[in-house]
Design a protein around this motif. Structure first.
Motif, PDB file in Angstrom:
ATOM      1  N   GLU A  79     -71.346  50.991  97.572  1.00 38.79           N
ATOM      2  CA  GLU A  79     -70.839  51.165  96.395  1.00 38.79           C
ATOM      3  C   GLU A  79     -71.879  52.055  95.575  1.00 38.79           C
ATOM      4  O   GLU A  79     -71.519  53.010  95.058  1.00 38.79           O
ATOM      5  CB  GLU A  79     -70.674  50.024  95.525  1.00 38.79           C
ATOM      6  N   GLU A  80     -73.183  51.921  96.188  1.00 33.29           N
ATOM      7  CA  GLU A  80     -74.527  52.838  95.468  1.00 33.29           C
ATOM      8  C   GLU A  80     -74.249  54.159  95.927  1.00 33.29           C
ATOM      9  O   GLU A  80     -74.716  55.047  94.958  1.00 33.29           O
ATOM     10  CB  GLU A  80     -75.837  52.239  95.995  1.00 33.29           C
ATOM     11  N   TYR A  81     -73.528  54.707  96.943  1.00 31.14           N
ATOM     12  CA  TYR A  81     -73.468  56.013  97.386  1.00 31.14           C
ATOM     13  C   TYR A  81     -71.900  56.537  97.322  1.00 31.14           C
ATOM     14  O   TYR A  81     -71.481  57.359  97.855  1.00 31.14           O
ATOM     15  CB  TYR A  81     -73.930  56.267  98.748  1.00 31.14           C
TER      16      TYR A  81
END
Length: 319
Positions: free
Chosen positions: A189-191
């Motif tokens: 999710e961070e990317y």
């Protein structure tokens, strides 16, 4: 293993770099290689620019015989989307009647991290080339794939550290009656990897892609949830090979696979880069290998212990 290295081949053809203006060498027959076209702005010959290099390719090579194109770096990572590749490619469609395979974003880490690769809507390539058989994309930033209809595409591959859920839904809503191989690196999710198991519903329920024989749902931080969904998914019955590698797959996900529908009809099950215990590895081997399933349990995933009881696990590819 470097999961984002330059492609050595595409569509069964060896990769061949189209030379810079200073490169003087005899070129191979156009149909015998996958032509790699790239222009690093930091190289000595970078002033030609991608547009200039692609035009020189069109003017130099008999493009009526070209079967495969690999597009590498096309400019500085930030602020230069893949539309810089897609627009001239689509404009040249009449000059590429034999084109069967395209890969967009053949960029390795030394050129740009996978999360830095700026993509765009790649479906105009499918619209422009109705006979295309293979499309691959690396990089998920700003990637778009609205639902399409394409009669001849057989292979679709997304290599990302974060695949947008909208892309996953677009793929699952597409009409691709000839599709045989589908691989999606879902990422974290961070990317930008915000896809959920629910987004895969149209695919996992079966019937969407009647010719599908290989499915890869890889490189996910929710790999255990995906494994549990796959364990009960009707689509698995039509597959010859399944790839759930590169993600955060633990004993819980493996347990779901063992307790779910039989997988002994598969020729291969790729679970490399995992977080299994030795006991679970043995259970998987005992359950599947006697039936002839080629099982890949190699490569332990990276994990850190913060010393306070918290263990951090990582996908194979993120940044």
């Amino acid at each position: 293993m470097d999961h984002a290295a330059h492609l050595m081949k595409l569509h069964g053809l060896p990769g061949c770099e189209f030379p810079s203006p200073a490169g003087k060498r005899e070129l191979p027959e156009p149909e015998n290689v996958a032509w790699r076209i790239s222009c690093n702005p930091y190289d000595r010959d970078g002033e030609e620019g991608f547009a200039g290099r692609f035009q020189r390719f069109l003017d130099t090579v008999d493009t009526t015989r070209v079967r495969a194109l690999i597009f590498g770096i096309w400019g500085e990572a930030y602020g230069n989307a893949s539309s810089a590749v897609i627009e001239p490619l689509v404009a040249a469609k009449d000059r590429l009647p034999a084109l069967e395979a395209v890969f967009i974003g053949d960029i390795e880490a030394e050129e740009a991290e996978i999360s830095w690769i700026e993509q765009s809507d790649v479906t105009p390539v499918l619209d422009a080339f109705p006979r295309l058989r293979e499309l691959g994309v690396r990089g998920g930033s700003n990637l778009s794939f609205p639902a399409v209809k394409h009669e001849h595409l057989r292979t679709l591959r997304f290599e990302t550290g974060g695949l947008p859920g909208a892309v996953v839904r677009g793929v699952c809503d597409s009409e691709l009656p000839a599709l045989e191989r589908l691989e999606m690196w879902l990422g974290v999710e961070e990317y930008g990897g915000d896809a959920s198991v629910a987004d895969l519903g149209g695919l996992l329920s079966g019937g969407r892609f009647p010719q599908l024989r290989h499915l890869g749902l890889q490189n996910s931080e929710i790999q255990d949830e995906i494994a549990a969904a796959v364990a009960a998914a009707p689509v698995v019955a039509q597959l010859a090979s399944l790839d759930l590698s590169m993600g955060i797959l633990t004993d819980a996900g493996a347990e779901a696979l063992l307790e779910g529908q039989p997988l002994t009809h598969l020729t291969s099950l790729d679970l490399h880069h995992n977080f299994f215990s030795e006991a679970m590895e043995q259970r998987l081997s005992d359950a599947l290998e006697p039936s002839g399933v080629q099982l890949d349990l190699s490569e332990k995933g990276d994990e850190d212990d913060d010393g306070e009881g918290e263990v951090w696990r990582y996908t194979a590819v993120s940044e």
